[in-house]
Design an enzyme around this catalytic site. Structure first.
Site, PDB file in Angstrom:
ATOM      1  N   CYS A 152      45.213  14.960   6.445  1.00 11.75           N
ATOM      2  CA  CYS A 152      44.758  14.022   5.425  1.00 11.75           C
ATOM      3  C   CYS A 152      45.416  14.292   4.061  1.00 11.75           C
ATOM      4  O   CYS A 152      46.578  13.999   3.886  1.00 11.75           O
ATOM      5  CB  CYS A 152      43.233  14.001   5.352  1.00 11.75           C
ATOM      6  SG  CYS A 152      42.630  12.502   4.562  1.00 11.75           S
ATOM      7  N   HIS A 265      41.784  12.984  10.840  1.00 13.64           N
ATOM      8  CA  HIS A 265      41.094  14.284  10.854  1.00 13.64           C
ATOM      9  C   HIS A 265      40.835  14.783  12.271  1.00 13.64           C
ATOM     10  O   HIS A 265      39.756  14.535  12.815  1.00 13.64           O
ATOM     11  CB  HIS A 265      39.753  14.164  10.138  1.00 13.64           C
ATOM     12  CG  HIS A 265      39.851  14.154   8.656  1.00 13.64           C
ATOM     13  ND1 HIS A 265      39.884  15.308   7.909  1.00 13.64           N
ATOM     14  CD2 HIS A 265      39.941  13.134   7.785  1.00 13.64           C
ATOM     15  CE1 HIS A 265      39.973  15.005   6.626  1.00 13.64           C
ATOM     16  NE2 HIS A 265      40.007  13.684   6.520  1.00 13.64           N
TER      17      HIS A 265
END
Ligand SMILES: *[C@@H]1O[C@H](CO)[C@@H](O)[C@H](O)[C@H]1NC(C)=O
Ligand SMILES: *[C@@H]1O[C@H](CO)[C@@H](O)[C@H](O)[C@H]1NC(C)=O
Length: 343
Positions: A152, A265
């Site tokens: 991320c 994620h």
């Protein structure tokens, strides 16, 4: 039905049953009757080229991870415990790389690890940016096997660092959203994070929402293609679409280094519960596990063999995670670093 199944089983166990009762453990019907444990002669020696005690450095992020609910110390930094569990579940231990430690301590810790993980978060400037850049440059420029997983914010920072453009990021609407991964046409999964995914799961990644997105920034494939440095460092593996159907690059893999970066994620599916859209299906949890196994399998190839004592002194086990999930939103557990770490 069950009875029929059990009868032959009971007969074959009957010899061992009395011994098993005495020890209150069940002996498997090996037929040898041996009660002493014995090394199986068929266990081959471990591959000497691999490191079976890999250690991963995870860089802490500014703040307490809970908007001041846990610590208001101006120099507090944190690591969400999900990243630690992700690495541990695949057979590695973790050393926190506390971003605002004195640089000589921080960069020395790189000698104690076999790979590094850059986490999610929001910090894109100042000391945190400099540390991410410092770690990336230090290790990448050396000719050693040193895997890096960037997640991320980690992905976003790597695109900024490699493109040398701090304004490369574009806005996307992908907060608390599960998505698919669309594989590029010319993709060969060999040598990438997807190499050990079962074909079925690989297929489902592009049809089912098995990956968790939680970001407001990203890089479109068009923008990505405009930067020669990015194209020559990374191969784009997948793209995803935000809630306006705007497409962004979601997984990249370095051509010549064991570096993989995700806009999504991989750690959340198995280990975070505070956002409503995190997928927790069996398939989704397997995605977490296959990514972690890939990363740690790369770390096992690292030739770095740090002194055991130094590793023990710096492991994350010297710290305790704090439960913060009860208040809802954000992370379930975080490690907070507000003191200088012992060395
Ligand atoms: C941090 O500061 C806020 C605002 O002043 C306060 O509400 C909160 O309780 C503080 N947190 C801690 C852990 O002291
Ligand atoms: C954080 O601040 C405290 C007190 O101001 C200081 O003692 C400590 O060294 C700082 N920790 C880090 C990691 O900078």
């Amino acid at each position: 039905m069950w009875n029929y199944l059990w009868i032959p089983l009971l007969i074959s166990f009957s010899k061992e049953l009395s011994a098993a009762k005495a020890q209150s453990t069940i002996l498997l019907p090996t037929g040898t009757g041996l009660e002493e444990p014995m090394m199986s002669p068929s266990c081959s020696a471990a591959d000497p080229k691999l490191n079976f005690r890999p250690v991963i450095g995870i860089v802490s992020h500014p703040g307490d991870g809970a908007s001041g609910r846990l610590s208001n110390a101006t120099n507090a930094s944190y690591i969400a415990a999900s990243y630690v569990k992700f690495v541990e579940a695949a057979g590695a231990r973790v050393i926190p790389l506390i971003y605002n430690e004195p640089p000589e301590i921080l960069y020395n810790k790189l000698n104690l690890v076999n790979g590094v993980l850059f986490t999610g978060g929001w910090a894109k400037s100042g000391r945190y940016f400099d540390v991410i850049e410092g770690i990336f440059k230090r290790r990448m420029m050396q000719e050693i096997h040193f895997p890096l997983l960037a997640i991320c914010l980690g992905f976003e920072l790597l695109t900024m660092i490699i493109s040398k453009d701090k304004n490369i990021l574009e806005s996307f609407k992908a907060s608390d959203q599960a998505s698919t991964l669309q594989f590029m046409n010319d993709i060969n999964v060999e040598g990438t994070v997807f190499r050990r995914f079962p074909p079925n799961l690989l297929k489902k990644l592009s049809t089912d929402c098995l990956v968790m997105q939680n970001h407001q920034y990203g890089v479109s494939p068009e923008r990505f293609g405009e930067y020669k440095e990015l194209r020559s460092f990374f191969k784009v593996l997948t793209t995803s679409a935000d809630s306006d159907n705007k497409v962004y690059v979601s997984t990249v893999h370095a051509h010549n280094y064991p570096v993989t970066a995700f806009q999504w994620h991989p750690e959340k599916n198995a280990f975070e519960w505070g956002l409503s859209m995190i997928p927790h299906s069996e398939d989704a949890v397997q995605v977490t596990q296959y990514v972690a196994n890939f990363f740690v399998s790369e770390a096992r190839k690292s030739l770095n063999r740090p002194p055991a004592r130094k590793v023990l002194e710096n492991l994350i086990y010297n710290y305790s995670p704090t439960y913060c999930g009860k208040a809802g939103k954000g992370y379930d557990e975080v490690y907070i670093f507000a003191q200088p770490s012992a060395l």
